[in-house]
Design an enzyme around this catalytic site. Sequence first.
Site, PDB file in Angstrom:
ATOM      1  N   LYS A 100      21.752   4.553 -26.337  1.00  0.00           N
ATOM      2  CA  LYS A 100      21.932   3.493 -25.343  1.00  0.00           C
ATOM      3  C   LYS A 100      22.376   2.183 -25.995  1.00  0.00           C
ATOM      4  O   LYS A 100      23.254   1.488 -25.466  1.00  0.00           O
ATOM      5  CB  LYS A 100      20.650   3.276 -24.538  1.00  0.00           C
ATOM      6  CG  LYS A 100      20.245   4.473 -23.682  1.00  0.00           C
ATOM      7  CD  LYS A 100      19.152   4.138 -22.704  1.00  0.00           C
ATOM      8  CE  LYS A 100      19.629   3.258 -21.585  1.00  0.00           C
ATOM      9  NZ  LYS A 100      20.658   3.893 -20.737  1.00  0.00           N
ATOM     10  N   ASN A 103      26.043   2.571 -27.219  1.00  0.00           N
ATOM     11  CA  ASN A 103      26.952   2.570 -26.069  1.00  0.00           C
ATOM     12  C   ASN A 103      27.145   1.159 -25.528  1.00  0.00           C
ATOM     13  O   ASN A 103      28.268   0.727 -25.232  1.00  0.00           O
ATOM     14  CB  ASN A 103      26.396   3.465 -24.957  1.00  0.00           C
ATOM     15  CG  ASN A 103      26.378   4.927 -25.335  1.00  0.00           C
ATOM     16  OD1 ASN A 103      27.062   5.349 -26.269  1.00  0.00           O
ATOM     17  ND2 ASN A 103      25.583   5.702 -24.630  1.00  0.00           N
ATOM     18  N   GLU A 198      14.777   2.879 -26.489  1.00  0.00           N
ATOM     19  CA  GLU A 198      14.698   4.040 -27.378  1.00  0.00           C
ATOM     20  C   GLU A 198      14.375   3.624 -28.812  1.00  0.00           C
ATOM     21  O   GLU A 198      14.807   4.263 -29.776  1.00  0.00           O
ATOM     22  CB  GLU A 198      16.025   4.814 -27.331  1.00  0.00           C
ATOM     23  CG  GLU A 198      16.297   5.453 -25.984  1.00  0.00           C
ATOM     24  CD  GLU A 198      17.678   6.070 -25.880  1.00  0.00           C
ATOM     25  OE1 GLU A 198      17.831   7.046 -25.132  1.00  0.00           O
ATOM     26  OE2 GLU A 198      18.616   5.569 -26.539  1.00  0.00           O
ATOM     27  N   GLY A 264      24.270   4.612  -9.180  1.00  0.00           N
ATOM     28  CA  GLY A 264      25.259   5.659  -9.409  1.00  0.00           C
ATOM     29  C   GLY A 264      26.349   5.655  -8.368  1.00  0.00           C
ATOM     30  O   GLY A 264      27.000   4.639  -8.113  1.00  0.00           O
ATOM     31  N   ASP A 294      25.090   2.511 -19.276  1.00  0.00           N
ATOM     32  CA  ASP A 294      25.209   1.582 -20.405  1.00  0.00           C
ATOM     33  C   ASP A 294      26.438   0.688 -20.244  1.00  0.00           C
ATOM     34  O   ASP A 294      26.403  -0.505 -20.548  1.00  0.00           O
ATOM     35  CB  ASP A 294      25.291   2.353 -21.720  1.00  0.00           C
ATOM     36  CG  ASP A 294      24.052   3.195 -21.977  1.00  0.00           C
ATOM     37  OD1 ASP A 294      22.952   2.755 -21.597  1.00  0.00           O
ATOM     38  OD2 ASP A 294      24.184   4.288 -22.552  1.00  0.00           O
TER      39      ASP A 294
END
Length: 346
Positions: A100, A103, A198, A264, A294
């Site tokens: 992430k 990106n 992360e 989305g 991202d």
Amino acid sequence: MIEKGKCPICGKTNQCAITLGEEPSTCWCMTTKVPKDLVSNIPDEFRNISCVCRECVKNYNKKVCVVGSLNVDHVLDVKNFPKPGETIKASKLSTFFGGKGGNQATACSKLGLTTSMLGSVGSDGHGNSYIEHFTNMGVNTNLIHQSNISGQAFIQVDQEGENNIVTIGGANYDLSIQWIDDHLEEILEHDVFLFSLEIPQDLVLYLMEILEKHHKLIILDPAPFANFHVKMLDYTDYITPNNSEYEQIKSYLKPSHHVIVKRGEKGSKYIHNEISINIPPYPVKAIDTVGAGDTFNAAFCFALVFNYTIEDALMTSNIAGAMATTKPGAQTGMPSLQELLRIRYK
């Protein structure tokens, strides 16, 4: 198409004397040096219509620091995801740079932002290749730590472009508070910080607290949610969950929080106090959705740097995120600023 007399970066009325056909000698752009890199990012067809406005030249000098993971992605193309206990065949295996953080840093740099990456890769071939990749992309690598083995992700992408992901953290979890302390002076040279989760939770909280005291702008992508801590909300200016993360996080949110929900194919939504704004999606034929969120975050960061209205920020982020799905791999489809501006103003 961008209108005459409006800035091609932010779209606001510029009133440039040259582009309005008036006497240019008193126009601000005659006495202000517009950075060549910024001009080169503007589509050719916009350049004789209007010049970049004074505020965008000023904001272009802001520095962005992305704080997050760096992985190498191994992507399997499958017809459908396997059921428990089922063995299936993949039609293709591809390897890409991902994570992430990686990106988001790549997407920010492709949008013309001065970008640094704060993260950790392995002292292996993958890690060395990632640093070389960043150098080629124009991302500052001074804040990247190297140790252990590089983080990796194993991704399945089905025929609809949907994906599932399993990651091995590797060096991402070797990033330490000591590394932050050793590089704090350079870190604080940045204006905007884009976080994802992360990496070690204690490091995120430690750095966020320092940045909040220095009045830095903080954007948080709360993924993976398992690493989220409610205390992060005390330091965050904007939080950008996807639909499932929003459902998990909404009980912790206060009306005063600025929330951007990535929805989305349904677009995006802004929630703040009594305000709720839905922005429709930009329609594309999705090939691979890895990295779309991202890219959305990077475009939102870009929009904040250039002082977009929240509606324009979400519209621009929707476009960028959608464009990222049109090619395989997390970073391959990320738009350049030229590509993004052409669609935004068409």
